[in-house]
Every structure is written in structure tokens, then in C-alpha cells.
Design a protein around this motif. Structure first.
Motif, PDB file in Angstrom:
ATOM      1  N   LEU A 126      -1.251 -15.106   1.899  1.00 46.66           N
ATOM      2  CA  LEU A 126       0.166 -15.240   2.259  1.00 46.66           C
ATOM      3  C   LEU A 126       0.902 -16.181   1.306  1.00 46.66           C
ATOM      4  O   LEU A 126       2.067 -15.953   0.985  1.00 46.66           O
ATOM      5  CB  LEU A 126       0.317 -15.732   3.699  1.00 46.66           C
ATOM      6  N   TYR A 137       6.393  -7.712   6.974  1.00 45.15           N
ATOM      7  CA  TYR A 137       5.054  -7.925   7.504  1.00 45.15           C
ATOM      8  C   TYR A 137       4.881  -7.155   8.810  1.00 45.15           C
ATOM      9  O   TYR A 137       5.757  -7.210   9.670  1.00 45.15           O
ATOM     10  CB  TYR A 137       4.810  -9.407   7.799  1.00 45.15           C
ATOM     11  N   MET A 151       5.084 -16.254   6.904  1.00 47.40           N
ATOM     12  CA  MET A 151       5.613 -14.887   7.047  1.00 47.40           C
ATOM     13  C   MET A 151       7.091 -14.900   7.447  1.00 47.40           C
ATOM     14  O   MET A 151       7.894 -14.170   6.870  1.00 47.40           O
ATOM     15  CB  MET A 151       4.783 -14.094   8.069  1.00 47.40           C
ATOM     16  N   VAL A 195      -4.255 -12.875  11.786  1.00 49.31           N
ATOM     17  CA  VAL A 195      -3.451 -13.706  10.874  1.00 49.31           C
ATOM     18  C   VAL A 195      -2.431 -14.581  11.609  1.00 49.31           C
ATOM     19  O   VAL A 195      -2.156 -15.700  11.197  1.00 49.31           O
ATOM     20  CB  VAL A 195      -2.780 -12.834   9.784  1.00 49.31           C
ATOM     21  N   GLU A 213      -6.950 -15.433   4.265  1.00 51.95           N
ATOM     22  CA  GLU A 213      -5.684 -14.841   4.719  1.00 51.95           C
ATOM     23  C   GLU A 213      -4.505 -15.773   4.410  1.00 51.95           C
ATOM     24  O   GLU A 213      -3.464 -15.319   3.926  1.00 51.95           O
ATOM     25  CB  GLU A 213      -5.728 -14.567   6.229  1.00 51.95           C
ATOM     26  N   ASN A 235       0.477 -19.602   8.984  1.00 49.97           N
ATOM     27  CA  ASN A 235       0.652 -18.200   8.608  1.00 49.97           C
ATOM     28  C   ASN A 235       1.936 -17.628   9.205  1.00 49.97           C
ATOM     29  O   ASN A 235       2.685 -16.920   8.528  1.00 49.97           O
ATOM     30  CB  ASN A 235      -0.548 -17.358   9.056  1.00 49.97           C
ATOM     31  N   MET A 290      -3.526  -6.194   3.768  1.00 49.10           N
ATOM     32  CA  MET A 290      -4.081  -7.521   3.505  1.00 49.10           C
ATOM     33  C   MET A 290      -5.610  -7.499   3.443  1.00 49.10           C
ATOM     34  O   MET A 290      -6.207  -8.068   2.528  1.00 49.10           O
ATOM     35  CB  MET A 290      -3.618  -8.507   4.586  1.00 49.10           C
ATOM     36  N   ILE A 332       2.475  -7.153  11.989  1.00 47.38           N
ATOM     37  CA  ILE A 332       1.443  -7.927  12.657  1.00 47.38           C
ATOM     38  C   ILE A 332       1.103  -7.275  13.986  1.00 47.38           C
ATOM     39  O   ILE A 332       1.879  -6.476  14.511  1.00 47.38           O
ATOM     40  CB  ILE A 332       1.849  -9.412  12.857  1.00 47.38           C
ATOM     41  N   ILE A 363       3.539  -5.305   3.993  1.00 43.09           N
ATOM     42  CA  ILE A 363       2.170  -5.807   4.113  1.00 43.09           C
ATOM     43  C   ILE A 363       1.683  -5.627   5.545  1.00 43.09           C
ATOM     44  O   ILE A 363       2.314  -6.130   6.482  1.00 43.09           O
ATOM     45  CB  ILE A 363       2.093  -7.305   3.734  1.00 43.09           C
ATOM     46  N   SER A 364       0.571  -4.906   5.695  1.00 43.03           N
ATOM     47  CA  SER A 364      -0.070  -4.874   7.010  1.00 43.03           C
ATOM     48  C   SER A 364      -1.090  -6.008   7.006  1.00 43.03           C
ATOM     49  O   SER A 364      -1.912  -6.115   6.107  1.00 43.03           O
ATOM     50  CB  SER A 364      -0.720  -3.523   7.298  1.00 43.03           C
ATOM     51  N   THR A 365      -0.978  -6.883   7.979  1.00 45.47           N
ATOM     52  CA  THR A 365      -1.819  -8.071   8.030  1.00 45.47           C
ATOM     53  C   THR A 365      -3.072  -7.811   8.845  1.00 45.47           C
ATOM     54  O   THR A 365      -3.165  -6.816   9.573  1.00 45.47           O
ATOM     55  CB  THR A 365      -1.045  -9.241   8.674  1.00 45.47           C
TER      56      THR A 365
END
Length: 172
Positions: free
Chosen positions: A64, A5, A90, A80, A60, A86, A32, A7, A74-76
Motif C-alpha cells: 500500500l 480499492y 487507502m 488488509v 500488504e 492500511n 494485491m 476491500i 486494486i483488489s486487496t
């Protein structure tokens, strides 16, 4: 380790780094926001306008919880990490990299972006206050903090790949 992930605040480079990381590692990449757009048939600004931010945040969390059970990147969305659930999902289902970019760099990238509802309705000062408010939550959610200032996409990508490989070799 199932997922990687990315973030961080909007405009910190999550999508650009995610695509580059995917290309370099041959690991599938998903954005995402793009996946939510595809699933709902609406743009992010349309979702915000018609249903509000809380509904979008629910989408969102749902993403997840239910998105593909595969090794992927995954680019959130930038918000998020605001929800504790969340951050927990993750951290449990993958490795979380916080891309820490200075606000001045972020502002340069997002100031004229029409696809970011929050940018359209906020002043620079409000966006910087939100950046400051979210930063501790990104740090709480992340396994790794990645400094992006004065680093090329290649340097950032190489650093993340090194961390992934280091952890995968421990798993073997």
C-alpha cells in the motif's frame, strides 16, 4: 483520486469485480495477492507457512505504501483492513469500496479453495466469527459500502462506476 480499492472478506468478489471494472473503464487492475506473489516468488500459503501471518500483513502494508503512483483499481487481500495504517493509507490515496456479501454466499465460494491458508486450517464457525470480527473494520475503512447479495457483477460494476464518475465530475 489516485486509486480505487476493493476491500472485503475473502470470496466476496473483489478480484472478479476488479477485473470487470477494469475492462469497463480501461483503468489498469491489480490484485494485491497476485502482486505480492510476483514480488516474493512465493504463493500466499508458502508465505504464511514459512514466515507467518504477521510477515504477510507487513507485505500488504508495504504494498500500500509503495505500489505504483497511478490511477488504478486494486483488489486487496481479505485481511488488509485489519490494520489501522492500511485503512488510513487507502482512504488517503483513493476511494475505498467495501463489497459486503453475506457469509452464506462467501462460504459457498471459499469452502474448497486450497489457495486460502486460513480456510484450510479453520472450521466454518471460525471463519464466520472472523467475518463478523472484520466487518466493522471494513466499514471503518470504506468510503462506500456495496451490497452484493442478489446483484449481478454488472449491477455491482455499474454502481461503482457511477460513484467514481460522480466524484470525478466534482473534482473537475
Amino acid at each position: 483520486m489516485k486509486k480505487i480499492y476493493l476491500i472485503g472478506y475473502m470470496g466476496c468478489g473483489k478480484s472478479a469485480i476488479g477485473r470487470r471494472l477494469s475492462f469497463a473503464t480501461k483503468i489498469p487492475f491489480y490484485d494485491m495477492d497476485a502482486e505480492i506473489k510476483r514480488k516474493t516468488g512465493m504463493t500466499i500459503p508458502e508465505i504464511f507457512e514459512q514466515y507467518g501471518e504477521e510477515y504477510f500483513r507487513d507485505l500488504e502494508t508495504d504494498f500500500l505504501r509503495t505500489f505504483r503512483d497511478e490511477f488504478c483499481i486494486i483488489s486487496t487481500g481479505g485481511g488488509v483492513a485489519m490494520r489501522k495504517i492500511n485503512r488510513e493509507i487507502m482512504r488517503k490515496t483513493g476511494l475505498v469500496f467495501y463489497l459486503n456479501a453475506p457469509f452464506k454466499d462467501i462460504w459457498r465460494r471459499i469452502a474448497t479453495d486450497r489457495n486460502r491458508p486460513i480456510v484450510q486450517r479453520s472450521t466454518r464457525e471460525e471463519l464466520e466469527a472472523l467475518y463478523d470480527e472484520r466487518k466493522p473494520l471494513y466499514l471503518k475503512g470504506a468510503h462506500f459500502k456495496v451490497e452484493t447479495e442478489r446483484r449481478s457483477l454488472r449491477e455491482i460494476t455499474n454502481y461503482i462506476m457511477f460513484q467514481i464518475e460522480r466524484l470525478r465530475s466534482h473534482d473537475d
